[in-house]
Design an enzyme around this catalytic site. Structure first.
Site, short mmCIF file in Angstrom:
data_model
loop_
_atom_site.label_atom_id
_atom_site.label_comp_id
_atom_site.label_asym_id
_atom_site.label_seq_id
_atom_site.Cartn_x
_atom_site.Cartn_y
_atom_site.Cartn_z
N LYS A 1 -22.97 10.72 23.46
CA LYS A 1 -22.37 9.62 24.65
C LYS A 1 -21.29 10.17 25.36
CE LYS A 1 -19.46 5.72 23.95
NZ LYS A 1 -18.41 5.82 24.71
N ARG B 1 -15.13 2.00 30.74
CA ARG B 1 -13.98 2.87 30.71
C ARG B 1 -14.29 4.57 31.52
NH1 ARG B 1 -8.25 3.23 29.70
NH2 ARG B 1 -7.81 5.41 28.60
N CYS C 1 -14.51 -1.01 26.29
CA CYS C 1 -14.17 -1.82 25.13
C CYS C 1 -12.68 -2.16 25.02
CB CYS C 1 -14.39 -0.76 23.74
SG CYS C 1 -16.19 -0.89 23.55
N ARG D 1 -5.32 -0.01 27.21
CA ARG D 1 -5.64 1.64 27.17
C ARG D 1 -5.47 2.21 28.80
NH1 ARG D 1 -11.64 1.48 25.81
NH2 ARG D 1 -11.46 3.69 25.14
N PRO D 2 -4.24 2.43 28.75
CA PRO D 2 -3.65 3.12 30.35
C PRO D 2 -4.40 4.48 30.69
CG PRO D 2 -1.82 2.77 28.67
CD PRO D 2 -3.01 2.70 28.10
N ILE D 3 -4.29 4.55 32.09
CA ILE D 3 -4.66 5.71 32.42
C ILE D 3 -3.56 6.83 33.18
CG2 ILE D 3 -7.36 5.76 32.50
CD1 ILE D 3 -6.82 5.37 35.57
N ASP D 4 -2.33 6.39 32.69
CA ASP D 4 -1.14 6.97 33.21
C ASP D 4 -1.33 8.60 33.20
OD1 ASP D 4 -0.86 6.24 30.69
OD2 ASP D 4 1.33 7.25 30.73
N ARG E 1 -24.54 -0.04 24.17
CA ARG E 1 -23.67 0.88 25.19
C ARG E 1 -23.80 2.36 24.68
NH1 ARG E 1 -17.89 -0.98 26.76
NH2 ARG E 1 -18.08 1.12 27.25
N1 EPU Z 1 -3.71 6.62 26.82
C1 EPU Z 1 -2.50 6.19 27.30
N2 EPU Z 1 -2.83 7.00 28.60
C2 EPU Z 1 -3.47 7.64 29.15
C3 EPU Z 1 -4.81 8.00 28.46
C4 EPU Z 1 -4.82 7.46 27.23
O1 EPU Z 1 -1.95 5.60 27.18
O2 EPU Z 1 -3.52 8.12 30.28
C5 EPU Z 1 -3.83 5.91 25.42
C6 EPU Z 1 -4.72 4.83 25.28
O3 EPU Z 1 -4.45 3.59 24.60
C7 EPU Z 1 -6.09 5.19 24.58
C8 EPU Z 1 -5.55 6.22 23.72
O4 EPU Z 1 -4.35 6.87 24.48
O5 EPU Z 1 -6.64 4.27 23.92
C9 EPU Z 1 -6.42 7.45 23.41
O6 EPU Z 1 -6.76 7.92 24.53
P1 EPU Z 1 -7.81 9.11 24.97
O7 EPU Z 1 -7.50 9.40 26.32
O8 EPU Z 1 -7.86 10.16 24.04
O9 EPU Z 1 -9.25 8.30 24.82
P2 EPU Z 1 -10.13 7.70 26.08
O10 EPU Z 1 -10.41 8.74 27.15
O11 EPU Z 1 -9.58 6.40 26.40
C10 EPU Z 1 -11.88 8.68 24.55
C11 EPU Z 1 -13.33 8.28 24.34
C12 EPU Z 1 -13.10 6.97 23.16
C13 EPU Z 1 -12.42 7.59 22.08
C14 EPU Z 1 -10.99 8.26 22.49
C15 EPU Z 1 -10.04 8.84 21.31
C16 EPU Z 1 -14.64 8.58 25.94
C17 EPU Z 1 -15.55 7.89 27.16
N3 EPU Z 1 -14.15 7.66 25.29
O12 EPU Z 1 -11.37 7.54 24.94
O13 EPU Z 1 -14.48 6.57 22.62
O14 EPU Z 1 -11.98 6.46 21.12
O15 EPU Z 1 -11.36 9.33 23.21
O16 EPU Z 1 -11.05 9.84 20.70
O17 EPU Z 1 -14.89 9.54 25.82
C18 EPU Z 1 -16.23 5.09 21.65
O18 EPU Z 1 -16.84 5.97 21.94
O19 EPU Z 1 -16.25 4.23 21.22
C19 EPU Z 1 -14.65 5.39 22.30
C20 EPU Z 1 -13.84 4.22 22.53
#
Ligand code: EPU
Length: 430
Positions: free
Chosen positions: A22, A93, A117, A122-125, A396
């Site tokens: 996924k 997301r 979810c 879960r910011p994207i800063d 999903r």
């Molecule tokens: N975060 C920030 N700022 C950012 C990015 C992330 O603060 O700019 C924080 C968030 O709180 C976030 C955490 O750091 O929750 C982890 O962030 P990461 O960027 O590593 O994860 P993500 O891109 O939000 C992906 C997977 C998630 C998985 C995480 C950790 C995808 C689409 N999603 O999320 O998958 O939990 O990495 O491995 O690849 C799932 O598959 O159920 C799922 C949630």
């Protein structure tokens, strides 16, 4: 509303094949738009997040056809650069990958705010900082808008190894001028798979899977044919399904190396695991030992396996501990397991689990995707009947979970209609 009805305590037996990843698919499908050409993707999982991405892309006049259930042909030659008002984007997301892709291809992106979810903020800063470092101006009001006259390669040090930021920066940087270096990059298998796919289209990405990724920008990308890797977390979920039911199953179409942290933990608890080239056999039963688990970025134990592991540990005699160090507030589902008799205390990022002899069937809700999978595992192990609601979360990310479990001998039914993802894909078949 659809629900699952599970009559528990059947030890699972037989073989199950794992679908495409996924988290690789939701990056690679939008990444195909960087090529202005035709891309064919194989081993695409048959899940709601993919169906949603397909409809977002069709709204952008990308021609997307299913050549078969798992093969997508994506032709983006006539696409329009507009998804600012997309409802689909707000549903997941991973639609944040459209930011990197549109910025890379058009140097201009207007994208609705991504959803997904809900387990805490879960910011994207880090994504935004990366785009700005490449030369984009970014405004985030009702939508996210980014513009650049040109993107220039640069060095970017990530505050932590974010999966999403690493991939998004790669997506924007493959068509930038010069070389971008991402330090403290995420190393997850889907990061590596996305880099391999980009390279198959003519990109120059080196070092994916290590802390440092180097992306030398190229002028253009071309079409490609690519097969997505198997899903690490789906495989891990079936591993735990075998463990919690005292089963004996062979899980095929896996890359055992991607499962090392999960296998190591299960072995420590007392589960027997045999690895083959692209399969893994998991044998439950016997006396199990409590343990400590800390979620970490790859190659550590994945946060996406934390709820499933919680179910197993809640039935292991003695005291176990789970430290969730990757994501905030990812223990919301614990309340549901407590309804089934689990004895778990949560304090901040730590859960202390006192193993109980058995869980009992109850009505429980999926609070997010992996928590939903955990409820199914709990139902498979529990005495009596478990009903799982909110299963749209499970749709999903798990392809055909009910059918796969039935083939393994589980007593599980979906009430309220057929698999909605199957309907979407049939409606869209080319
Ligand atoms: N975060 C920030 N700022 C950012 C990015 C992330 O603060 O700019 C924080 C968030 O709180 C976030 C955490 O750091 O929750 C982890 O962030 P990461 O960027 O590593 O994860 P993500 O891109 O939000 C992906 C997977 C998630 C998985 C995480 C950790 C995808 C689409 N999603 O999320 O998958 O939990 O990495 O491995 O690849 C799932 O598959 O159920 C799922 C949630």
């Amino acid at each position: 509303m659809d629900k699952l009805c599970i009559r528990g305590q059947n030890p699972l037996r037989g073989e199950v094949a794992i679908s495409g990843s996924k988290n690789a698919a939701v990056a690679i499908i939008p990444a195909a738009l960087l090529a202005n050409d035709v891309v064919t993707l194989e081993n695409v999982p048959h899940i709601a997040d993919v169906a949603n991405l397909v409809s977002i892309m069709r709204d952008m006049h990308v021609q997307v056809d299913y050549l078969d259930e798992h093969t997508l042909r994506i032709d983006s030659r006539n696409m329009v650069n507009d998804c600012a008002n997309s409802e689909g984007v707000r549903k997941m997301r991973a639609s944040y990958y459209l930011l990197g892709v549109l910025l890379g291809r058009f140097k201009h992106a207007r994208v609705a705010f991504p959803g997904g979810c809900d387990f805490g903020v879960r910011p994207i800063d880090l994504h935004v900082k990366g785009f700005e470092a490449l030369g984009a101006s970014v405004t985030t009001k009702a939508i996210i808008e980014m513009k650049a006259t040109e993107l220039l390669g640069t060095n970017i040090f990530l505050d932590f190894a974010s999966v999403g930021a690493t991939i998004n920066i790669m997506l924007a940087a493959v068509l930038a001028h010069g070389t971008t270096v991402i330090e403290n990059a995420a190393k997850e298998p889907h990061v590596v798979d996305t880099a391999s796919f980009l390279n198959s289209m003519g990109a120059d990405v080196k070092g994916a899977g290590t802390d440092t990724i180097r992306i030398r920008g190229v002028r253009r990308l071309h079409g490609s044919e690519y097969a997505i890797i198997p899903d690490q977390i789906e495989a891990g979920t079936y591993m735990v399904a075998s463990a919690v039911t005292g089963g004996d199953i062979k899980i095929t179409n896996v890359i055992p190396r991607h499962l090392d942290s999960i296998s190591a933990k299960l072995r420590e608890i007392g589960i027997r695991i045999r690895e083959e080239d692209d399969a893994i056999r998991v044998i439950g039963g016997g006396r199990l030992k409590p343990t400590k688990v800390k979620t970490l970025p790859y190659p550590g134990f994945p946060t996406d396996m934390q709820p499933q592991m919680m179910v197993l540990l809640s039935m292991v005699n003695g005291t176990s501990m789970i430290n969730e160090s990757v994501t905030d507030n990812r223990f919301r589902y614990v309340e549901q397991l407590q309804k089934m008799g689990a004895n778990i205390d949560v304090e901040g990022h730590i859960a202390i689990i006192e193993g109980v002899d058995r869980l009992s069937g109850s009505e429980v809700a999926a609070t997010d995707l992996r928590a939903g999978a955990a409820m199914v595992l709990a139902g498979l192990a529990a005495e009596g009947t478990t009903y799982v609601t909110n299963i749209n979360y499970i749709d999903r990310g798990y392809e055909g979970m009910v059918d796969k479990l039935k083939l393994l001998g589980a007593d599980i039914e979906r009430t309220g209609g057929s698999d909605p993802v199957l309907r979407v894909i049939k409606d869209h078949a080319g």
